[in-house]
Design a protein around this motif. Sequence first.
Motif, PDB file in Angstrom:
ATOM      1  N   GLY A 144      38.919   3.120   4.970  1.00  0.00           N
ATOM      2  CA  GLY A 144      39.018   4.581   5.005  1.00  0.00           C
ATOM      3  C   GLY A 144      38.237   5.215   6.132  1.00  0.00           C
ATOM      4  N   LEU A 145      38.221   4.587   7.289  1.00  0.00           N
ATOM      5  CA  LEU A 145      37.491   5.173   8.418  1.00  0.00           C
ATOM      6  C   LEU A 145      38.113   6.503   8.829  1.00  0.00           C
ATOM      7  N   ARG A 146      37.277   7.437   9.166  1.00  0.00           N
ATOM      8  CA  ARG A 146      37.710   8.764   9.613  1.00  0.00           C
ATOM      9  C   ARG A 146      36.914   9.147  10.862  1.00  0.00           C
ATOM     10  N   CYS A 147      37.153   8.420  11.947  1.00  0.00           N
ATOM     11  CA  CYS A 147      36.455   8.721  13.202  1.00  0.00           C
ATOM     12  C   CYS A 147      37.050   9.974  13.835  1.00  0.00           C
ATOM     13  N   ARG A 148      36.220  10.722  14.530  1.00  0.00           N
ATOM     14  CA  ARG A 148      36.697  11.850  15.338  1.00  0.00           C
ATOM     15  C   ARG A 148      37.207  11.346  16.684  1.00  0.00           C
ATOM     16  N   GLY A 149      36.752  10.162  17.072  1.00  0.00           N
ATOM     17  CA  GLY A 149      37.127   9.591  18.355  1.00  0.00           C
ATOM     18  C   GLY A 149      36.056   9.752  19.408  1.00  0.00           C
ATOM     19  N   THR A 150      34.999  10.487  19.076  1.00  0.00           N
ATOM     20  CA  THR A 150      33.926  10.748  20.038  1.00  0.00           C
ATOM     21  C   THR A 150      32.649   9.965  19.710  1.00  0.00           C
ATOM     22  N   GLU A 151      32.616   9.308  18.575  1.00  0.00           N
ATOM     23  CA  GLU A 151      31.425   8.553  18.180  1.00  0.00           C
ATOM     24  C   GLU A 151      31.171   7.391  19.143  1.00  0.00           C
ATOM     25  N   GLU A 152      29.926   7.019  19.286  1.00  0.00           N
ATOM     26  CA  GLU A 152      29.545   5.920  20.171  1.00  0.00           C
ATOM     27  C   GLU A 152      29.783   4.555  19.534  1.00  0.00           C
ATOM     28  N   ARG A 153      29.690   4.490  18.188  1.00  0.00           N
ATOM     29  CA  ARG A 153      29.843   3.228  17.477  1.00  0.00           C
ATOM     30  C   ARG A 153      30.642   3.460  16.199  1.00  0.00           C
ATOM     31  N   LEU A 154      31.384   2.444  15.781  1.00  0.00           N
ATOM     32  CA  LEU A 154      32.194   2.534  14.578  1.00  0.00           C
ATOM     33  C   LEU A 154      31.349   2.850  13.347  1.00  0.00           C
ATOM     34  N   ALA A 155      30.128   2.338  13.317  1.00  0.00           N
ATOM     35  CA  ALA A 155      29.240   2.559  12.174  1.00  0.00           C
ATOM     36  C   ALA A 155      28.893   4.034  11.988  1.00  0.00           C
ATOM     37  N   LEU A 156      29.075   4.858  13.014  1.00  0.00           N
ATOM     38  CA  LEU A 156      28.755   6.283  12.921  1.00  0.00           C
ATOM     39  C   LEU A 156      29.911   7.120  12.391  1.00  0.00           C
ATOM     40  N   CYS A 157      31.071   6.522  12.206  1.00  0.00           N
ATOM     41  CA  CYS A 157      32.241   7.228  11.680  1.00  0.00           C
ATOM     42  C   CYS A 157      32.131   7.366  10.159  1.00  0.00           C
ATOM     43  N   ARG A 158      32.781   8.397   9.613  1.00  0.00           N
ATOM     44  CA  ARG A 158      32.865   8.519   8.157  1.00  0.00           C
ATOM     45  C   ARG A 158      33.681   7.342   7.624  1.00  0.00           C
ATOM     46  N   HIS A 159      33.251   6.779   6.489  1.00  0.00           N
ATOM     47  CA  HIS A 159      33.972   5.678   5.855  1.00  0.00           C
ATOM     48  C   HIS A 159      33.563   5.608   4.394  1.00  0.00           C
ATOM     49  N   ARG A 160      34.151   4.688   3.668  1.00  0.00           N
ATOM     50  CA  ARG A 160      33.919   4.576   2.224  1.00  0.00           C
ATOM     51  C   ARG A 160      32.753   3.663   1.861  1.00  0.00           C
ATOM     52  N   GLY A 161      31.904   3.360   2.809  1.00  0.00           N
ATOM     53  CA  GLY A 161      30.708   2.567   2.523  1.00  0.00           C
ATOM     54  C   GLY A 161      30.794   1.130   3.002  1.00  0.00           C
ATOM     55  N   TRP A 162      29.608   0.581   3.272  1.00  0.00           N
ATOM     56  CA  TRP A 162      29.487  -0.818   3.691  1.00  0.00           C
ATOM     57  C   TRP A 162      29.470  -1.686   2.446  1.00  0.00           C
ATOM     58  N   ARG A 163      30.601  -2.271   2.126  1.00  0.00           N
ATOM     59  CA  ARG A 163      30.703  -3.156   0.970  1.00  0.00           C
ATOM     60  C   ARG A 163      32.049  -3.864   1.041  1.00  0.00           C
ATOM     61  N   PRO A 164      32.209  -4.955   0.323  1.00  0.00           N
ATOM     62  CA  PRO A 164      33.539  -5.573   0.267  1.00  0.00           C
ATOM     63  C   PRO A 164      34.513  -4.606  -0.414  1.00  0.00           C
ATOM     64  N   HIS A 165      35.665  -4.382   0.212  1.00  0.00           N
ATOM     65  CA  HIS A 165      36.642  -3.425  -0.313  1.00  0.00           C
ATOM     66  C   HIS A 165      37.844  -4.142  -0.896  1.00  0.00           C
ATOM     67  N   ILE A 166      38.517  -3.465  -1.813  1.00  0.00           N
ATOM     68  CA  ILE A 166      39.755  -3.987  -2.376  1.00  0.00           C
ATOM     69  C   ILE A 166      40.868  -3.669  -1.388  1.00  0.00           C
ATOM     70  N   CYS A 167      41.100  -4.608  -0.523  1.00  0.00           N
ATOM     71  CA  CYS A 167      42.056  -4.502   0.564  1.00  0.00           C
ATOM     72  C   CYS A 167      42.336  -5.951   0.931  1.00  0.00           C
ATOM     73  N   THR A 168      43.532  -6.280   1.341  1.00  0.00           N
ATOM     74  CA  THR A 168      43.806  -7.675   1.692  1.00  0.00           C
ATOM     75  C   THR A 168      43.750  -7.839   3.204  1.00  0.00           C
ATOM     76  N   HIS A 169      43.604  -9.063   3.658  1.00  0.00           N
ATOM     77  CA  HIS A 169      43.559  -9.318   5.095  1.00  0.00           C
ATOM     78  C   HIS A 169      44.905  -9.054   5.768  1.00  0.00           C
ATOM     79  N   GLU A 170      45.956  -8.862   4.981  1.00  0.00           N
ATOM     80  CA  GLU A 170      47.235  -8.426   5.545  1.00  0.00           C
ATOM     81  C   GLU A 170      47.117  -7.019   6.123  1.00  0.00           C
ATOM     82  N   GLU A 171      46.042  -6.311   5.760  1.00  0.00           N
ATOM     83  CA  GLU A 171      45.805  -4.943   6.201  1.00  0.00           C
ATOM     84  C   GLU A 171      44.658  -4.839   7.208  1.00  0.00           C
ATOM     85  N   ASP A 172      44.306  -5.922   7.871  1.00  0.00           N
ATOM     86  CA  ASP A 172      43.226  -5.882   8.865  1.00  0.00           C
ATOM     87  C   ASP A 172      43.616  -4.986  10.037  1.00  0.00           C
ATOM     88  N   ALA A 173      42.703  -4.104  10.412  1.00  0.00           N
ATOM     89  CA  ALA A 173      42.940  -3.158  11.507  1.00  0.00           C
ATOM     90  C   ALA A 173      42.812  -3.848  12.860  1.00  0.00           C
TER      91      ALA A 173
END
Length: 172
Positions: A59-88
């Motif tokens: 659920g990343l929601r970057c504005r596109g101006t952030e310096e690092r991915l970690a600075l973007c809004r997201h649903r938290g640093w944790r294992p997510h219920i998502c499969t590797h078929e959905e790798d970005a």
Amino acid sequence: RCAGRVEVQHGGNWGTVCDDDWGLPDAAVVCRQLGCGAALAAPPGAWFGEGLGPIWLNGLRCRGTEERLALCRHRGWRPHICTHEEDASAVCSGTVCTVMVCTGTACTGTVCKGTACTAMVCTGVPAVRLVGAVGRCAGRLEIFHAGHWGTVCDDLWGLPDAAVVCRQLGCG
């Protein structure tokens, strides 16, 4: 190194990013963080193959101006219920551009209007070009891959795709 599956390191372990809500602004941050120029595409669905290990971000929601991915809004640093078929994934231009603005007559090699000069300095090999027409902003699209120039198929090609190419080439 400027195109592939997006992976992040957290707690000493590498993992992937889920493609839910993944888009060009998110890919732009990845490209900037890697020093790989502009984002050309943000392919979903494990475009570059499925990763291994945890899926750290979703659920990343970057504005596109952030310096690092970690600075973007997201649903938290944790294992997510998502499969590797959905790798970005991200596809970057591989060309890094810096805009320089100066005043006075110290500008050389730039287009000057009055006393203000603006120049764009790019390093790296351009990933795309337009050929077969007058001027650099029109023509048949070619892409540089594996040391060779080739054409791009027009299936599903549209104005949003053309807009990306125009932005990358500085053509508006």
